[in-house]
Design a protein around this motif. Structure first.
Motif, PDB file in Angstrom:
ATOM      1  N   ARG A  58     -85.530 -30.705  22.103  1.00  0.00           N
ATOM      2  CA  ARG A  58     -85.929 -29.539  21.311  1.00  0.00           C
ATOM      3  C   ARG A  58     -87.400 -29.563  20.903  1.00  0.00           C
ATOM      4  N   VAL A  59     -88.105 -30.643  21.275  1.00  0.00           N
ATOM      5  CA  VAL A  59     -89.501 -30.769  20.865  1.00  0.00           C
ATOM      6  C   VAL A  59     -90.402 -29.917  21.751  1.00  0.00           C
ATOM      7  N   ASP A  60     -91.304 -29.182  21.138  1.00  0.00           N
ATOM      8  CA  ASP A  60     -92.271 -28.351  21.855  1.00  0.00           C
ATOM      9  C   ASP A  60     -93.199 -29.255  22.675  1.00  0.00           C
ATOM     10  N   THR A  61     -93.223 -29.056  23.988  1.00  0.00           N
ATOM     11  CA  THR A  61     -94.005 -29.935  24.870  1.00  0.00           C
ATOM     12  C   THR A  61     -95.504 -29.790  24.679  1.00  0.00           C
ATOM     13  N   SER A  62     -95.944 -28.694  24.084  1.00  0.00           N
ATOM     14  CA  SER A  62     -97.379 -28.450  23.983  1.00  0.00           C
ATOM     15  C   SER A  62     -97.984 -28.904  22.653  1.00  0.00           C
ATOM     16  N   LYS A  63     -97.133 -29.327  21.689  1.00  0.00           N
ATOM     17  CA  LYS A  63     -97.667 -29.636  20.359  1.00  0.00           C
ATOM     18  C   LYS A  63     -97.809 -31.131  20.119  1.00  0.00           C
ATOM     19  N   GLY A  71     -84.134 -39.720  21.251  1.00  0.00           N
ATOM     20  CA  GLY A  71     -83.820 -39.675  22.680  1.00  0.00           C
ATOM     21  C   GLY A  71     -83.298 -38.311  23.074  1.00  0.00           C
ATOM     22  N   PHE A  72     -82.738 -38.233  24.273  1.00  0.00           N
ATOM     23  CA  PHE A  72     -82.178 -36.980  24.799  1.00  0.00           C
ATOM     24  C   PHE A  72     -80.660 -37.010  24.699  1.00  0.00           C
ATOM     25  N   ILE A  73     -80.060 -35.829  24.619  1.00  0.00           N
ATOM     26  CA  ILE A  73     -78.610 -35.707  24.504  1.00  0.00           C
ATOM     27  C   ILE A  73     -77.919 -35.736  25.862  1.00  0.00           C
ATOM     28  N   ARG A  74     -78.657 -35.364  26.907  1.00  0.00           N
ATOM     29  CA  ARG A  74     -78.053 -35.318  28.237  1.00  0.00           C
ATOM     30  C   ARG A  74     -79.103 -35.597  29.306  1.00  0.00           C
ATOM     31  N   LYS A  75     -78.620 -35.864  30.495  1.00  0.00           N
ATOM     32  CA  LYS A  75     -79.510 -36.149  31.610  1.00  0.00           C
ATOM     33  C   LYS A  75     -80.246 -34.884  32.030  1.00  0.00           C
ATOM     34  N   ARG A  76     -81.521 -35.037  32.318  1.00  0.00           N
ATOM     35  CA  ARG A  76     -82.316 -33.926  32.824  1.00  0.00           C
ATOM     36  C   ARG A  76     -83.411 -34.502  33.712  1.00  0.00           C
ATOM     37  N   ARG A  77     -84.048 -33.660  34.492  1.00  0.00           N
ATOM     38  CA  ARG A  77     -85.049 -34.175  35.441  1.00  0.00           C
ATOM     39  C   ARG A  77     -86.270 -34.723  34.737  1.00  0.00           C
ATOM     40  N   THR A  78     -86.998 -33.854  34.069  1.00  0.00           N
ATOM     41  CA  THR A  78     -88.258 -34.274  33.448  1.00  0.00           C
ATOM     42  C   THR A  78     -88.541 -33.417  32.221  1.00  0.00           C
ATOM     43  N   LYS A  79     -89.144 -34.023  31.221  1.00  0.00           N
ATOM     44  CA  LYS A  79     -89.731 -33.273  30.121  1.00  0.00           C
ATOM     45  C   LYS A  79     -90.942 -34.060  29.652  1.00  0.00           C
ATOM     46  N   ARG A  80     -92.102 -33.540  29.902  1.00  0.00           N
ATOM     47  CA  ARG A  80     -93.333 -34.230  29.510  1.00  0.00           C
ATOM     48  C   ARG A  80     -93.792 -33.729  28.143  1.00  0.00           C
ATOM     49  N   LEU A  81     -93.912 -34.662  27.211  1.00  0.00           N
ATOM     50  CA  LEU A  81     -94.488 -34.330  25.904  1.00  0.00           C
ATOM     51  C   LEU A  81     -95.979 -34.635  26.001  1.00  0.00           C
ATOM     52  N   ASN A  82     -96.746 -33.617  26.305  1.00  0.00           N
ATOM     53  CA  ASN A  82     -98.147 -33.799  26.697  1.00  0.00           C
ATOM     54  C   ASN A  82     -99.045 -34.333  25.585  1.00  0.00           C
ATOM     55  N   HIS A  83     -98.622 -34.164  24.332  1.00  0.00           N
ATOM     56  CA  HIS A  83     -99.468 -34.611  23.219  1.00  0.00           C
ATOM     57  C   HIS A  83     -98.675 -35.511  22.273  1.00  0.00           C
ATOM     58  N   ALA A  84     -97.809 -36.341  22.858  1.00  0.00           N
ATOM     59  CA  ALA A  84     -96.960 -37.216  22.051  1.00  0.00           C
ATOM     60  C   ALA A  84     -97.548 -38.613  21.920  1.00  0.00           C
ATOM     61  N   HIS A  85     -97.363 -39.191  20.745  1.00  0.00           N
ATOM     62  CA  HIS A  85     -97.711 -40.586  20.487  1.00  0.00           C
ATOM     63  C   HIS A  85     -96.380 -41.311  20.314  1.00  0.00           C
ATOM     64  N   CYS A  86     -96.010 -42.060  21.329  1.00  0.00           N
ATOM     65  CA  CYS A  86     -94.668 -42.637  21.390  1.00  0.00           C
ATOM     66  C   CYS A  86     -94.691 -44.119  21.011  1.00  0.00           C
ATOM     67  N   SER A  94     -84.180 -42.238  28.361  1.00  0.00           N
ATOM     68  CA  SER A  94     -85.049 -41.231  27.741  1.00  0.00           C
ATOM     69  C   SER A  94     -86.491 -41.413  28.218  1.00  0.00           C
ATOM     70  N   LYS A  95     -86.906 -42.667  28.369  1.00  0.00           N
ATOM     71  CA  LYS A  95     -88.256 -42.938  28.874  1.00  0.00           C
ATOM     72  C   LYS A  95     -88.424 -42.385  30.286  1.00  0.00           C
ATOM     73  N   HIS A  96     -87.393 -42.531  31.108  1.00  0.00           N
ATOM     74  CA  HIS A  96     -87.454 -42.029  32.488  1.00  0.00           C
ATOM     75  C   HIS A  96     -87.617 -40.510  32.507  1.00  0.00           C
ATOM     76  N   ILE A  97     -86.917 -39.810  31.637  1.00  0.00           N
ATOM     77  CA  ILE A  97     -87.040 -38.349  31.573  1.00  0.00           C
ATOM     78  C   ILE A  97     -88.460 -37.946  31.204  1.00  0.00           C
ATOM     79  N   LEU A  98     -89.072 -38.705  30.289  1.00  0.00           N
ATOM     80  CA  LEU A  98     -90.437 -38.398  29.843  1.00  0.00           C
ATOM     81  C   LEU A  98     -91.502 -38.807  30.866  1.00  0.00           C
ATOM     82  N   LYS A  99     -91.088 -39.578  31.885  1.00  0.00           N
ATOM     83  CA  LYS A  99     -92.043 -40.115  32.870  1.00  0.00           C
ATOM     84  C   LYS A  99     -93.147 -40.904  32.166  1.00  0.00           C
TER      85      LYS A  99
END
Length: 293
Positions: A58-63, A71-86, A94-99
């Motif tokens: 549910r996190v906005d990828t651009s913010k 983490g994520f609730i279900r399997k998905r291909r990719t979601k890049r959080l472009n401005h995340a400090h992890c 979950s790390k794999h989904i975030l690449k």
């Protein structure tokens, strides 16, 4: 002076009719590690910090965002959080989904509860067997015989976090269809097994496997039992060899949270710069649209 960084958790401030104790661990963790240097967000769109729960989808990828073990609730291909400090993620899936390329701590932040509420006494051999149903399973008719049997304690995850933790710690063993029932049992080194009901949870095994992989319980989502198998499983004994991995995950998470706390001034400044950049880009976009009219 810049406003405080803000954290979000499922149910904050009062978004959902049902809130379970796992989600309510976030404000406890924020208070323990950060004191009053952070604040509760008014909504997920107003938040900077994402801690306990399957909320990354549910996190906005651009913010600008800070990830502290969610983490994520279900399997998905990719979601890049472009401005995340992890700093931490619930698990490697979950790390794999975030690449994500950088190393981060793995493990659910619920593992840090003993740092906040130290365990008092080890339950004796006469302690009840704990059953921790997911809130969607709590009213199941299958549970009625166990609610009336003194050998068992059926724990309501919609109670206050400290109450749920105390009840889990009063049991000799935990059987849980709630992920955080298993996590809290792991945190306090109480043998536990995943319980399943006929009604599947949204996302099915993903969040369980994500967490299990983080603490050396690989493949355990397939090692599930039903209520009628509890007694046999209890008598045959439950593997706890992975508890050494749980200890490592706790230490790594504690380090990650302390690093985040020390970074708050720097992160607050970075958020301000991010907002300035977003505002500038928005103005440029509006100007460009006007020139096309």
């Amino acid at each position: 002076m810049d406003e405080k960084l803000k954290f979000y958790y499922w149910g904050a401030p009062i978004e959902q009719a049902v809130v379970n104790f796992g989600d309510l661990l976030t404000p406890l963790l924020m208070t323990h590690y950060c004191g009053d240097s952070v604040a509760i967000a008014s909504s997920i769109d107003d938040a900077d910090i994402f801690c306990v729960g399957s909320i990354l989808g549910r996190v906005d990828t651009s913010k600008f965002s800070i990830v502290l073990g969610s983490g994520f609730i279900r399997k998905r291909r990719t979601k890049r959080l472009n401005h995340a400090h992890c700093y931490a993620l619930r698990g490697p899936r979950s790390k794999h989904i975030l690449k994500l390329q950088k190393d981060v701590a793995f493990g659910d932040p619920g593992l840090l509860m003993p740092y906040i509420f130290p365990k008092k006494d080890v339950p004796d051999t006469q302690a009840p067997i704990g059953i921790v149903p997911h809130y969607t399973h709590f009213e199941s008719a299958e549970l009625e015989p166990y609610k009336n049997d003194p050998r068992y304690k059926v724990i309501n995850v919609m109670a206050e976090p400290k109450t749920v933790i105390d009840e889990i710690c009063s049991c000799s063993t935990i059987f849980s269809s709630s992920l955080h029932g298993l996590i809290i049992a792991d945190a306090y080194k109480i043998p536990n097994v995943r319980l399943i009901f006929d009604k599947p949870l949204f996302g099915r095994d993903f969040k369980f496997n994500d967490y299990f992989d983080a603490v050396g319980r690989k493949g355990e989502a397939s090692k599930t039992i039903k209520l009628e198998q509890i007694e046999e499983t209890y008598k045959s004994g439950i593997d706890t060899d992975y508890f050494t991995e749980v200890q490592k995950a706790q230490e790594n998470l504690d380090t990650a949270f302390r690093k985040f706390t020390s970074d708050i001034p720097m992160l607050t400044e970075l958020r301000a710069r991010s907002r300035e950049k977003t505002t500038l880009l928005s103005k440029l976009s509006r100007m460009w649209q006007l020139t096309r009219k």
